[in-house]
Design an enzyme around this catalytic site. Structure first.
Site, PDB file in Angstrom:
ATOM      1  N   THR B 108     -26.515  17.900   0.865  1.00 26.80           N
ATOM      2  CA  THR B 108     -26.027  16.879   1.795  1.00 26.80           C
ATOM      3  C   THR B 108     -25.954  15.527   1.118  1.00 26.80           C
ATOM      4  OG1 THR B 108     -28.261  16.586   2.593  1.00 26.80           O
ATOM      5  CG2 THR B 108     -26.827  18.028   3.863  1.00 26.80           C
ATOM      6  N   THR B 184     -27.083  19.847  -7.130  1.00 26.46           N
ATOM      7  CA  THR B 184     -27.025  19.416  -8.530  1.00 26.46           C
ATOM      8  C   THR B 184     -27.350  20.520  -9.536  1.00 26.46           C
ATOM      9  OG1 THR B 184     -29.297  18.616  -8.345  1.00 26.46           O
ATOM     10  CG2 THR B 184     -27.542  16.998  -8.031  1.00 26.46           C
ATOM     11  N   LYS B 263     -26.852  19.146 -16.600  1.00 29.14           N
ATOM     12  CA  LYS B 263     -28.043  18.626 -15.923  1.00 29.14           C
ATOM     13  C   LYS B 263     -29.195  18.680 -16.921  1.00 29.14           C
ATOM     14  CE  LYS B 263     -30.872  18.917 -11.752  1.00 29.14           C
ATOM     15  NZ  LYS B 263     -31.161  19.555 -10.471  1.00 29.14           N
TER      16      LYS B 263
END
Ligand SMILES: [Zn+2]
Lengths: 641, 444
Positions: B108, B184, B263
């Site tokens: 979100t 992510t 990441k």
């Protein structure tokens, strides 16, 4: 006191207390950083913003909105040794510190408070930047219990364990600088019911809670490690929260002054109603009076204009005389308007018509303004100087506060000044905005943990004081001094061996050491062993108690010298009765003429001379007895001859 | 939410007592045991902890857990009326603002908190976004769609295809940019997949997310969303990019090329880094876009060249080499009919001697083997040492300076087009979407 109680009963005083105490754990509440303060260093910094989270109802908390409106940027200093990614809000919290939980449970049990069966950590939204996350993690550990007091027991509502906020280093118009060392230190928050009835009771309850906290031996000491908030209200007044009181002795004054303030605000309200003032008549129509004052000799106004600012004013209809009314010592109603203006508009302050002419604004200037603004004799005006945007926000806040005067006392959060008066800090937060901290699992409080804590529960400090009085014959004041200075344990260790000297021991480790400390001496150099040695020497008659301060002082400055050596160096080694008798004999022989002439009246002279030689080396009482006895013998033998 | 589902983490004793008293989640209740009485609202139970401790929210907002025993009484005080309301702010329509399409995939970017129950609701309607992040109002006209709602770790090649198809559709409809909120964890993989799946996009396709959940005042989602919307609206590049915090500060975001991004931190805001290249741009919330490279595909209007090539072969494995690794893993993949293998080799692109034969067998069985490096930074070079030369000789394809995850996605994409070993080698060693830089720059 009864008379007092009657007065406060009549005004309907209700005080609730919140005590916040830092716990001295090795690690912080939700990470493994040490709980230390870092004073100097070249800190790396990060820059953050916070935004108020809107609720499902779309509304924003008044206190949160207030901070957001200031639109400040938050800078966090990062002391490497006392902060990690958790404080930076760059890593999820670790599990709750078990050591802190146990201290909180210990305090709960001492207050007869009921621990919950499962602790749920919550996020309490706070967006003044003091928490990098925008919320404070907090959890109820126990509920109920009470503090006993001579004016009636005061109920404990909740005992919470929470994280301490970051400490504010500096604040400017557009940013606040915080340091992250303090953020996350465990804090116990104890909240009482609002059933405290008098200013003195508030102080006593705070003192009692403080002593219970310290009895755990696990709390931090020093400036800022314990803080109390006071909720104060009177009948027809409103709940005002006064935050961050550090000095217990200030509490009664703060309560008294707040009662006075609320009564005065109610008086102002009644007067406004009598004058027929309506809230809708108080418009925040801001008028530019820079032109009107262009001829003014006021330095303030000239400076403002030179810097490109303007002079702006609002009219407060039918407020004449009220702005100058004193509501707390040296604080007028106008002061309350001024505080709002400063906070919301960043202006330096306000000038109001109750103090005009003044500030270089002449009667002539005032007349011009009044004419221009169509001010009637019954009205008041408020003037501010600066940039239009700032002045606008400032004057809107002034009008807002004036409107609130019609209700009487606005609910708000205030901060204590050193003299016991208070200043506005922000609107009262709405119902606490809390939601679960989902990064931490619920923590069960098992019977095992509770039993473990019960088995090492410290003695109630009230009980300790009583014991010191009864068992060791200390005065109440001295017993309390021991408790409040945290030296009870040391006292008990020393007194266990030399119990005949209890009062001397107690006053030495409190008053004597404190007075050395006040002289600026490094009293931390006084080792427990040294104190024990001193009392050992005294009880063996090898050192006089009069020499204690001098010996202690010597040790603080020469920490490597032991007590016996210090006594020797200072020439305070004890002398025996035989030696004393020898000295007395010599002095009597020297003073034969005087003795013959004055008889027993020569005692004073002899004592003076002899004490000059033996002071600090033998008990004065013994000297007195010996001199008296030998003088009497001398006179007897004189008579016979 | 189904009530039975809400009660699902409570134990049998609690369930029994609640149903006897006719209590459901959200009711105001009184809990009475020997010495204590508590009143509050019954909350759902977190999965962890004591299933027979009921959780109630006290009037002061705190939750506590109370252990329910046989003798405990639970009474219903009242039913709590609680309606969810959203106040709707009308968007300021201005026709000259760019149009940005938002494709929600889960994770979100904005949310509301129900402080009564502690529940967090995701918000993705344009109205929600304008209200929660008012700055968006001035940047673009938003349209939104929740295409998926899955955890980042549950992402897979089928879903990449669906996202690519949706993005393609919106490109063809003439939007100025696309923003894809995404968890992510696997955002880098999806970014690479979209980079290959959508050929010649004329507009930026931006992936963004949050490292700090959007319910908290300190969330990074707001700045990420603002900068992503700015990038989608007016960035000069027309590429797939990840836009996330540049540093730990709430100051600017960095746009990373979709095939070069990874990441690199489990929790920090600035977790995404461009590997073996320069980021595309730095984006500030005031609208400023500072390009970091001249080497990018420029934004355009021409949609005639856009090509959707959204097919991925998921029979591809990524194997990390480590001291003592067994060749069994490779034989297993061959025997199970895998179509391709990416090796994350050591150093310049090496494997231990015992794996050589297995890899030779793979290649001989028509399974392309692509070499990348677990160093992440730097280029493969199998000519320097003997082991590398051996690997080249048996037909291992050097993955140049591709990061292993991108090589994996590219091989999946390539194998969906062709199984011809020569063609696969050709595609894998040619730069398609910025995944290979032929020059390694000193400053990256
Ligand atoms: Zn830490």
């Amino acid at each position: 006191m009864n008379e007092n109680l009657n007065y406060y009963e009549k005004v309907g005083l209700k005080v609730g207390l919140e005590v916040h105490q830092q716990i001295n754990t090795k690690q912080k509440l939700f990470c493994k950083c040490p709980t230390i303060m870092v004073e100097n260093g070249n800190f790396k910094t990060i820059k953050r913003f916070l935004r108020p989270s809107k609720s499902e109802l779309g509304e924003v908390d008044p206190a949160a909105l207030f901070e957001y409106m200031k639109h400040k940027e938050y800078i966090y200093e990062i002391p490497e040794e006392a902060s990690c990614l958790v404080e930076l809000d760059e890593e999820p919290p670790h599990e709750l510190n078990q050591e802190a939980l146990e201290v909180a449970l210990m305090v709960a049990l001492m207050l007869k408070s009921n621990p919950v069966d499962e602790v749920h950590v919550m996020r309490k939204v706070v967006i003044d930047g003091s928490n990098t996350t925008g919320f404070q993690r907090t959890a109820i550990i126990a509920m109920g219990g009470y503090v006993n007091d001579e004016e009636g027991n005061v109920e404990i509502k909740t005992l919470c364990l929470e994280e301490e906020a970051a400490r504010k280093i500096a604040e400017t118009e557009d940013k606040v600088i915080y340091r992250l060392d303090r953020l996350g230190i465990p804090l116990i928050e104890i909240a009482t019911a609002p059933t405290i009835k008098t200013p003195q009771q508030a102080r006593r309850v705070a003192l009692r809670i403080g002593r219970i906290l310290r009895a755990t031996g696990m709390v931090k000491r020093g400036l800022g490690t314990i803080r109390q908030d006071l909720n104060i209200s009177i009948s027809n007044g409103a709940r005002v929260e006064i935050k961050g009181v550090q000095d217990l002795n200030l509490i009664p004054k703060i309560v008294e002054y707040e009662v006075q303030r609320q009564l005065k605000l109610l008086e102002i309200r009644d007067e406004l109603i009598r004058r027929g003032v309506k809230a809708e008549e108080l418009e925040s129509q801001i008028i530019d009076i820079t032109e009107i004052l262009k001829e003014s000799k006021s330095k303030l106004i000239r400076k403002t204009v030179m810097e490109g600012g303007g002079v702006y004013a609002v009219k407060l209809r039918k407020f004449k005389g009220l702005l100058g009314m004193e509501i707390q010592p040296n604080r007028r109603f106008g002061t309350e308007l001024s505080e709002r203006a400063k906070l919301m508009g960043g202006v330096e302050g306000i000038i109001h018509s109750d103090e005009l002419p003044g500030y270089g604004i002449s009667q002539e200037d005032l007349n011009k303004i009044m004419k221009y603004m169509d001010v009637k004799d019954e009205d008041a005006i408020v003037i501010v100087c600066g940039k239009y945007e700032n002045c606008k926000r400032a004057l809107e806040a002034v009008v807002q506060r004036a409107r609130e005067a019609l209700i009487g006392v606005p609910e708000e959060t205030r901060a204590a000044n050193d003299d016991g008066t208070t200043r506005y800090s922000r609107p009262m937060p709405g119902a606490a905005r809390m939601y679960p901290e989902t990064d931490i699992r619920p923590i069960p409080i098992t019977e095992d943990i509770l039993n473990k804590i019960k088995s090492k529960l410290p003695e109630d400090p009230e009980e300790t004081i009583r014991r010191y009085i009864v068992k060791y014959g200390l005065s109440r004041k001295l017993a309390e001094e021991l408790i409040d200075s945290d030296r009870g344990k040391l006292f008990e260790e020393i007194v266990a061996k030399w119990s005949e000297n209890a009062t001397l021991i107690a006053s030495t480790i409190t008053y004597t050491i404190n007075s050395l400390k006040n002289k600026g001496l490094p009293v931390e150099n006084i080792k427990e062993e040294s104190l024990k040695k001193i009392f050992d020497l005294i009880s063996r008659g090898e050192m006089a108690k009069e020499a204690i301060p001098e010996v202690l002082e010597y040790i603080t400055v020469n920490p490597n010298v032991d007590v016996e050596e210090a006594v020797k160096i200072l020439g305070k080694g004890g002398i025996s009765i035989e030696e004393l008798e020898k000295i007395v004999r010599e002095e009597i022989d020297k003073a034969k003429d005087v003795i013959r002439e004055r008889g027993m009246k020569a005692m004073g002279l002899l004592m003076g001379r002899i004490m000059g030689i033996v002071r600090g080396r033998i008990d004065g009482k013994i000297v007195n007895e010996t001199v008296k006895r030998m003088l009497e013998e001398e006179l007897k033998s004189l008579k016979q001859s | 939410m189904e009530l039975s589902e809400e009660l699902s983490h409570y134990g049998e004793l609690v369930k029994k007592k609640l149903s006897e008293a006719g209590i459901v989640i959200g009711d105001r209740v009184r809990v009475i045991d020997d010495t204590r009485v508590y009143e509050g609202i019954l909350m759902p139970r977190p999965i962890l902890g004591d299933e027979n401790a009921i959780v109630i929210k006290l009037p002061n907002g705190y939750n506590i857990g109370i252990k329910i025993r046989e003798g405990t009484r639970i009474e219903k005080i009242s039913k709590v009326k609680h309606e969810l309301k959203t106040s709707i702010i009308k968007e300021k329509t201005a026709n000259n603002k760019p149009k940005v399409y938002i494709i929600g995939t889960g994770g979100t970017i904005a949310s509301r908190v129900d402080y009564l129950t502690g529940a967090v609701y995701p918000a993705l309607t344009p109205e929600d976004l304008y209200e929660l992040i008012p700055e968006l109002n001035d940047i673009a006209i938003l349209e939104t769609e929740q295409l998926f709602n899955i955890f980042s770790e549950d992402m897979n090649p089928q879903i990449w295809c669906k996202i690519a198809e949706k993005a393609y559709e919106k490109i063809m409809e003439g939007y100025d940019g696309i923003v894809i909120p995404h968890g992510t964890d696997t955002m880098g993989y999806t970014a690479a997949a979209l980079s290959f799946a959508i050929r010649n996009t004329p507009i930026p396709i931006i992936l963004t997310g949050a490292q700090r959940s959007s319910d908290r005042p300190s969330t990074d989602a707001a700045l990420n969303m603002i900068c992503s919307t700015i990038a989608a609206s007016k960035a000069p590049f027309a590429e797939v990019a990840v836009v996330m915090h540049s540093t730990s500060d709430d100051e600017s975001c960095t746009a990373h090329r979709g095939t070069k991004v990874r990441k690199c931190h489990t929790s920090r805001r600035d977790t995404f880094k461009t590997i073996n290249g320069k980021p595309l741009a730095k984006i500030k919330p005031n609208g400023e876009i500072i390009m970091q490279t001249n080497d990018y595909n420029p934004r355009g209007k021409d949609i005639s060249k856009v090509n959707l090539e959204a097919k991925f072969d998921d029979k591809v494995a990524l194997i990390k080499v480590y001291p003592g690794i067994s060749d069994e893993i490779i034989h297993y993949l061959i025997d199970r009919g895998y179509h391709g293998i990416v090796i994350e080799g050591t150093g310049l692109g090496h494997v231990p001697q015992n794996m050589i034969e297995a890899l030779r067998r793979a290649v001989e069985n028509g399974i392309p083997v692509v070499m990348t490096s677990q160093c992440l930074w730097g280029r493969i070079n199998m000519n320097v040492y003997r082991r590398g030369v051996e690997l080249l000789r048996i037909g291992v394809i050097p993955g140049e300076d591709m990061i292993p995850e991108t090589a994996l996605v590219k091989l999946m994409w390539t194998l969906a087009k062709t199984r011809d070993m020569k063609e696969v080698r050709e595609i894998m060693t040619t730069n398609i979407a910025g995944e290979i830089n032929v020059r390694s720059h000193y400053e990256v």
